[in-house]
Design a protein around this motif. Structure first.
Motif, PDB file in Angstrom:
ATOM      1  N   GLY A   1       0.816  -1.219   0.000  1.00  0.00           N
ATOM      2  CA  GLY A   1       0.000   0.000   0.000  1.00  0.00           C
ATOM      3  C   GLY A   1       0.844   1.262   0.000  1.00  0.00           C
ATOM      4  O   GLY A   1       0.544   2.236  -0.717  1.00  0.00           O
ATOM      5  N   GLU A   2       1.924   1.286   0.803  1.00  0.00           N
ATOM      6  CA  GLU A   2       2.795   2.451   0.828  1.00  0.00           C
ATOM      7  C   GLU A   2       3.591   2.581  -0.467  1.00  0.00           C
ATOM      8  O   GLU A   2       3.944   3.689  -0.882  1.00  0.00           O
ATOM      9  CB  GLU A   2       3.741   2.359   2.030  1.00  0.00           C
ATOM     10  CG  GLU A   2       3.040   2.485   3.371  1.00  0.00           C
ATOM     11  CD  GLU A   2       4.006   2.397   4.536  1.00  0.00           C
ATOM     12  OE1 GLU A   2       5.189   2.108   4.269  1.00  0.00           O
ATOM     13  OE2 GLU A   2       3.586   2.623   5.672  1.00  0.00           O
TER      14      GLU A   2
ATOM     15  N   ARG B   1       2.453   2.019  -3.462  1.00  0.00           N
ATOM     16  CA  ARG B   1       1.598   2.706  -4.428  1.00  0.00           C
ATOM     17  C   ARG B   1       1.548   4.208  -4.132  1.00  0.00           C
ATOM     18  O   ARG B   1       1.205   5.014  -5.002  1.00  0.00           O
ATOM     19  CB  ARG B   1       0.196   2.124  -4.392  1.00  0.00           C
ATOM     20  CG  ARG B   1       0.175   0.663  -4.822  1.00  0.00           C
ATOM     21  CD  ARG B   1      -1.222   0.103  -4.877  1.00  0.00           C
ATOM     22  NE  ARG B   1      -1.960   0.657  -5.989  1.00  0.00           N
ATOM     23  CZ  ARG B   1      -2.981   1.504  -5.888  1.00  0.00           C
ATOM     24  NH1 ARG B   1      -3.395   1.914  -4.685  1.00  0.00           N
ATOM     25  NH2 ARG B   1      -3.621   1.967  -6.956  1.00  0.00           N
ATOM     26  N   SER B   2       1.924   4.591  -2.886  1.00  0.00           N
ATOM     27  CA  SER B   2       1.994   6.015  -2.534  1.00  0.00           C
ATOM     28  C   SER B   2       3.393   6.583  -2.767  1.00  0.00           C
ATOM     29  O   SER B   2       3.667   7.720  -2.369  1.00  0.00           O
ATOM     30  CB  SER B   2       1.611   6.205  -1.062  1.00  0.00           C
ATOM     31  OG  SER B   2       0.307   5.726  -0.823  1.00  0.00           O
ATOM     32  N   GLY B   3       4.278   5.786  -3.344  1.00  0.00           N
ATOM     33  CA  GLY B   3       5.610   6.262  -3.672  1.00  0.00           C
ATOM     34  C   GLY B   3       6.638   6.083  -2.574  1.00  0.00           C
ATOM     35  O   GLY B   3       7.721   6.673  -2.637  1.00  0.00           O
ATOM     36  N   ARG B   4       6.368   5.247  -1.571  1.00  0.00           N
ATOM     37  CA  ARG B   4       7.314   5.036  -0.481  1.00  0.00           C
ATOM     38  C   ARG B   4       8.060   3.719  -0.706  1.00  0.00           C
ATOM     39  O   ARG B   4       7.452   2.649  -0.689  1.00  0.00           O
ATOM     40  CB  ARG B   4       6.583   4.989   0.864  1.00  0.00           C
ATOM     41  CG  ARG B   4       5.879   6.298   1.198  1.00  0.00           C
ATOM     42  CD  ARG B   4       5.100   6.162   2.482  1.00  0.00           C
ATOM     43  NE  ARG B   4       4.348   7.388   2.772  1.00  0.00           N
ATOM     44  CZ  ARG B   4       3.501   7.509   3.774  1.00  0.00           C
ATOM     45  NH1 ARG B   4       3.287   6.480   4.578  1.00  0.00           N
ATOM     46  NH2 ARG B   4       2.853   8.650   3.979  1.00  0.00           N
TER      47      ARG B   4
ATOM     48  N   ARG C   1      -3.273  -5.030  -7.028  1.00  0.00           N
ATOM     49  CA  ARG C   1      -3.293  -3.588  -6.792  1.00  0.00           C
ATOM     50  C   ARG C   1      -2.586  -2.811  -7.913  1.00  0.00           C
ATOM     51  O   ARG C   1      -2.214  -1.659  -7.732  1.00  0.00           O
ATOM     52  CB  ARG C   1      -2.628  -3.269  -5.451  1.00  0.00           C
ATOM     53  CG  ARG C   1      -3.309  -3.934  -4.257  1.00  0.00           C
ATOM     54  CD  ARG C   1      -2.689  -3.460  -2.961  1.00  0.00           C
ATOM     55  NE  ARG C   1      -3.254  -4.170  -1.803  1.00  0.00           N
ATOM     56  CZ  ARG C   1      -2.974  -3.869  -0.532  1.00  0.00           C
ATOM     57  NH1 ARG C   1      -2.132  -2.868  -0.272  1.00  0.00           N
ATOM     58  NH2 ARG C   1      -3.509  -4.544   0.449  1.00  0.00           N
TER      59      ARG C   1
ATOM     60  N   ARG D   1       5.424   4.002 -12.816  1.00  0.00           N
ATOM     61  CA  ARG D   1       4.588   2.915 -12.265  1.00  0.00           C
ATOM     62  C   ARG D   1       5.375   2.215 -11.167  1.00  0.00           C
ATOM     63  O   ARG D   1       6.476   1.716 -11.424  1.00  0.00           O
ATOM     64  CB  ARG D   1       4.222   1.917 -13.363  1.00  0.00           C
ATOM     65  CG  ARG D   1       3.303   0.796 -12.888  1.00  0.00           C
ATOM     66  CD  ARG D   1       3.036  -0.178 -14.025  1.00  0.00           C
ATOM     67  NE  ARG D   1       2.171  -1.273 -13.609  1.00  0.00           N
ATOM     68  CZ  ARG D   1       1.881  -2.333 -14.361  1.00  0.00           C
ATOM     69  NH1 ARG D   1       2.377  -2.399 -15.604  1.00  0.00           N
ATOM     70  NH2 ARG D   1       1.097  -3.279 -13.896  1.00  0.00           N
ATOM     71  N   PRO D   2       4.883   2.196  -9.945  1.00  0.00           N
ATOM     72  CA  PRO D   2       5.613   1.519  -8.858  1.00  0.00           C
ATOM     73  C   PRO D   2       5.901   0.059  -9.214  1.00  0.00           C
ATOM     74  O   PRO D   2       5.118  -0.598  -9.910  1.00  0.00           O
ATOM     75  CB  PRO D   2       4.671   1.619  -7.664  1.00  0.00           C
ATOM     76  CG  PRO D   2       3.754   2.751  -7.988  1.00  0.00           C
ATOM     77  CD  PRO D   2       3.591   2.755  -9.479  1.00  0.00           C
TER      78      PRO D   2
ATOM     79  N   PRO E   1      10.054   4.761  -6.478  1.00  0.00           N
ATOM     80  CA  PRO E   1       8.987   3.959  -5.835  1.00  0.00           C
ATOM     81  C   PRO E   1       9.164   2.477  -6.138  1.00  0.00           C
ATOM     82  O   PRO E   1       8.393   1.861  -6.877  1.00  0.00           O
ATOM     83  CB  PRO E   1       7.720   4.530  -6.469  1.00  0.00           C
ATOM     84  CG  PRO E   1       8.146   4.990  -7.809  1.00  0.00           C
ATOM     85  CD  PRO E   1       9.565   5.470  -7.685  1.00  0.00           C
TER      86      PRO E   1
END
Length: 953
Positions: free
Chosen positions: A23-24, A26-29, A57, A116-117, A147
């Protein structure tokens, strides 16, 4: 089929962490996650689950797997990662020459991930090739600027450890997580069983958790194979489950072994399988020989394979299965040589004897003296810890080494002494070989025959063929050195030594042959020669012991038997080792001469000697004979303890049929005297082998069954058993009533049945034989038996028996004689009181004052207290009693109740009373309850007071 998520049982915490990382991402972490643990804990399954979640995801997933086969392939893992992103670049990685500082495709990958992560998943990083390792380390350093998340799995120790472990500054601001997977708990294993096979028994689940150690991969595979059999997960299938687990563990070990490509690592692994628990890892590596691989790299390679744990370099929990799989592919010669080299190394570094002995079991003969010494010390240590099977294996292995003839014979004898308990047939074959081939001077032939007799083999002594006296000088001269000519009037020392040795062996073998004849009277067979008589003049202690027993059973020469029995324990003049069987018979002769204390001291010496030699069969027989002594001296508790210890050394299932009746009789009588009548009846009803009906010890069991029938008030059965015992004793020449007093007990049974003629004949015959023998015990028991059945002067006979037995060790017989005397004196007092009253009433009516009879004392007369069938016959012409006996008080007691009351009043406990009367403690309790009720008293104190009053006195 098992559900696909079965390996992920109890992985909720790890799944939650990976879901948060995705999940993180996909937020760039960016993040770096390492999943570690022992092989089979589900690291790769967890990575596959995370990859599926990332794809759902819409995260770009790049995956690769490192393998031992591609460890030397440059950029092997990088090519797998980039194959889905840039196939042309991946194919060029294997042919492009590496430039210093070059990281092919890394910048291109990071540029693509900005849009794209991406999740990079790498399985089994412990097998990374060096180029891919540097490429991934460079990626980790760039993680904070892209990411990208790197998810890896490892078994905990990589060959070239990555530098992205937790806490290093390499990762910068990226999230760094390490997930260490634990094994499944008992609840997780139970859930796996329910998912595959349905609800399982707790025993089944517990066994699965124990054997698999909760490793999900092994649990999954075992349950899958178990489900194929169609069996239910029940407790009765636990053994099959254990077999399946061993098979699965072996398959996993074989698979891991096949993946090892380094031949040095394979050799080190085999050396570890041989001696990894005994030697340190550096010493194990020396068995392989010189090699260029560093120790740290070897250790890391083996740990990465999963075959080596982190506990100092051992092979894991399932050592036996894993070791077998590792060594089974080695040629037999190479494996035996490896064990031999390991044993030499272990001996040089002073490893424990049992550890070296274990190595020698699988090794080829090393041909060095230390090997035999180590195996014999290991034999002693194994016996001390109760591992008889292992002990026999050590000695059998010692016989594979080159040994001198005398030393080999001694090892054979020591091995046979243990195999007499574990493998009697093998022991007999080994001992027969010694009897045929052993040297006379060592005394080993006699010891072998002695051991055979303890095991019940009466044929071995006939194989020895004792030398005739006329052949001694000839045989000795044949062994003299060539050219040795004696001077005039001088004898050759070697010839004299051989002559003494042959004479000593001949005397010992004749003595043992007489013992075999007594144990099993088979001289009626056509192929069996009669046993020769014992030598008249012999210095052999064995001859003395057997002659003492023969005198004792014949009931003649009391003092000679006592002196001979003592001589049996003197050292042999020629230095020959002492034998066990003749000394046991000498102890039994001392029983019969009333020298029980002396016999007990000799038995203690024999027991200590047998313990030092670790001869279990000798220990068992010494304990059985000592139990016989305890029974004769009125110590049934001590007898029961010795019998239990004897059965622990020599289980009844391994006892030779010739000794089954003797041991059964001891157990029966001990149980009966200890108040365990139910157990005594079980022993009596237990069938005996057919061979047991052909030996002298059958008389002991017949006598014990007669004693049991007598305690149950069954004179018909008792007399039948005692008669059968007598016939068997006379068949074997046992005349002495001190051996078994069957005549007096058969006489009591005949007296109870009304056959007074037979009772008096048997009692007088026993009294005559006991007087000829002359011991206090035999004579006192005979006098007691005669007093019970005789009709006149019974009290005088009982007084004689009490006086004789008071100076003997037969305490049980003495107690009974005291009771019988008390009963006889009570009957005598009652008879005199009746006669006195009758004589007063005899005058004419005119001589009696009115009211004279009314003024007589109204107290009850003294009790009779004579057992049924044993009362004094009514005197001819005696006047009838004046009045009837009252219904309450002492006269209302039965003879059995009166006997019990007398003993209780004298302060004896219930168990002592039961032993004295040969009844159960429950019977004593019931009798005392009846006594209290009839005498209208409340306990022993009132009984003791009443016994001194006019009624009880």
């Amino acid at each position: 089929m098992a559900p696909p998520d079965l390996p992920l049982l109890e992985r909720d915490r790890e799944q939650a962490v990976l879901s948060a990382v995705i999940g993180e991402l996909r937020s760039g972490r960016p993040a770096l996650v390492t999943v570690t643990g022992e092989p089979g804990l589900g690291q790769n399954e967890l990575l596959r689950w995370a990859a599926d979640q990332a794809r759902k995801r819409r995260v770009h997933v790049l995956s690769a797997r490192a393998t031992p086969a591609e460890h030397e392939l440059r950029y092997g893992v990088v090519a797998q990662l980039l194959a889905s992103h840039d196939r042309d670049l991946a194919s060029r990685l294997f042919v492009t020459s590496q430039r210093p500082g070059g990281l092919p495709g890394l910048n291109h990958l990071l540029t693509a991930c900005r849009d794209r992560p991406a999740l990079l998943v790498v399985h089994d990083v412990q097998w990374l090739d060096p180029a891919s390792l540097r490429w991934l380390e460079a990626l980790v350093r760039r993680l904070p600027r892209a990411p990208v998340a790197l998810l890896t799995s490892t078994t905990g120790t990589a060959i070239d450890r990555p530098e992205w472990s937790v806490g290093t500054p390499l990762t910068g601001l990226a999230s760094t997580i390490e997930l260490a997977l634990p094994p499944l708990t008992a609840g997780g294993v139970a859930a796996a069983v329910r998912a595959v096979c349905g609800f399982g028994d707790p025993a089944f689940t517990e066994s699965l958790a124990e054997t698999t150690r909760g490793v999900p991969a092994i649990v999954h595979e075992v349950l899958r194979r178990f489900a194929r059999t169609g069996r239910a997960p029940r407790a009765e299938h636990v053994e099959h489950l254990r077999a399946l687990t061993a098979e699965v563990v072996g398959d996993h070990a074989a698979r891991a072994l096949s993946e090892l490509r380094d031949p040095v690592a394979v050799d080190v692994l085999r050396a570890l399988a041989v001696c990894g628990d005994l030697l340190d890892f550096p010493l194990v590596c020396t068995l392989v020989g010189p090699h260029p691989v560093p120790e740290t790299r070897l250790r890391a390679t083996l740990r990465a394979s999963g075959l080596l744990t982190g506990r100092g370099g051992s092979l894991g929990e399932h050592d036996g299965v894993v070791r077998a799989r590792i060594l089974e592919e080695m040629p037999a010669d190479a494996r035996a040589d490896l064990y031999a080299r390991a044993a030499r190394l272990a001996q040089r570094v002073a490893v424990a004897d049992q550890g070296i002995a274990e190595l020698l079991l699988q090794a080829r003969p090393v041909g060095e003296p230390w090997a035999v010494d180590t195996l014999r010390r290991g034999f002693t240590a194994a016996l001390r810890s109760g591992r008889r099977d292992r002990a026999t294996a050590y000695l059998a292995r010692a016989l594979d080494e080159p040994l001198p003839a005398g030393e080999r014979a001694r090892v054979e004898l020591q091995l046979a002494s243990v195999q007499m308990v574990t493998a009697p047939a093998a022991a007999e074959r080994r001992l027969h070989g010694l009897v045929r081939s052993a040297d006379t001077r060592e005394g080993l032939r006699s010891q072998a025959v002695d051991l055979c007799l303890l095991g019940g083999d009466t044929r071995a002594v006939r194989l020895a063929r004792p030398a005739a006296p006329g052949t001694l000088r000839t045989a000795a001269a044949a062994r003299a050195p060539a050219g040795a000519v004696p001077r005039s009037g001088q004898r050759l020392d070697p010839i004299d030594a051989d002559n003494d040795a042959i004479t000593g062996e001949r005397d010992e073998l004749i003595a043992l042959l007489r013992v075999a004849r007594f144990l099993r009277h088979d001289e009626s067979c056509l192929d069996v020669h009669p046993a020769p008589p014992l030598p008249e003049h012999s210095s052999s202690p064995a001859v003395a012991g057997v002659r003492a027993w023969e005198h004792a059973v014949a009931g003649v020469h009391l003092e000679a038997s006592r002196q001979l029995a003592r001589a049996a324990f003197a050292p042999d003049p020629s230095g020959r080792p002492p034998l066990v069987t003749p000394r046991l018979f000498a102890c039994r002769a001392l029983f019969l001469t009333d020298d029980g204390d002396e016999a007990e001291a000799h038995l203690a010496t024999l027991l200590n000697e047998a313990h030092r030699q670790r001869a279990a069969i000798a220990i068992a027989h010494v304990l059985a004979v000592r139990a016989d002594l305890h029974i004769r001296h009125g110590r049934p508790d001590a007898a029961a303890r010795d019998l239990a210890a004897a059965e622990a050394e020599l289980p009844l299932a391994r006892l030779h049929p010739l000794f089954v009746p003797y041991w059964a009789s001891l157990n029966l009588v001990a149980d009966l005297l200890n108040g365990r009548a139910d157990r005594a009846r079980e022993v009596a009803a237990r069938p005996v082998p057919s061979l047991a009906e052909e030996c002298a010890t059958s008389a002991y069991l017949l006598f014990a069954r007669g004693v049991l029938a007598r305690s149950e008030d069954d004179p018909h059965r008792a007399r039948a058993f005692f008669r059968a015992c007598g016939r068997w004793m006379l068949h074997y020449g046992c005349v002495n009533p001190a051996v078994l007093p069957w005549r007096s007990l058969a006489a009591e049974a005949a007296h109870a049945l009304g056959d007074d003629e037979e009772a008096l004949r048997l009692s007088r015959e026993e009294l005559r034989l006991a007087a000829r023998w002359g011991t206090r015990s035999a004579l006192g028991r005979a006098e007691l038996g005669l007093a019970v059945v005789i009709g006149e002067n019974r009290a005088e006979h009982f007084r004689a028996a009490v006086a004789t037995l008071s100076e003997s060790p037969a305490r049980t017989a003495y107690t009974r004689a005291v009771l019988e005397l008390a009963s006889a004196e009570s009957a005598e007092a009652e008879r005199r009181t009746t006669l006195a009253l009758t004589s007063r009433a005899a005058p004419t009516a005119g001589d009696i004052a009115p009211g004279r009879l009314a003024g007589l004392p109204q107290g009850a007369p003294a009790p009779t207290a004579v057992p049924p069938g044993r009362g004094t016959p009514a005197l001819h012409g005696a006047a009838p009693r004046v009045r009837q006996r009252p219904k309450a008080g002492w006269p209302a007691l039965s003879p059995a109740e009166h006997e019990t009351a007398v003993l209780a009043a004298r302060g004896l406990g219930n168990r002592e009373i039961a032993a004295a009367l040969s009844v159960t403690t429950r019977a004593v309790e019931l009798r005392l309850s009846g006594v209290y009720r009839k005498l209208r008293i409340r306990g022993r104190d009132e009984l003791r007071a009443l016994s001194h009053g006019p009624e009880g006195g």
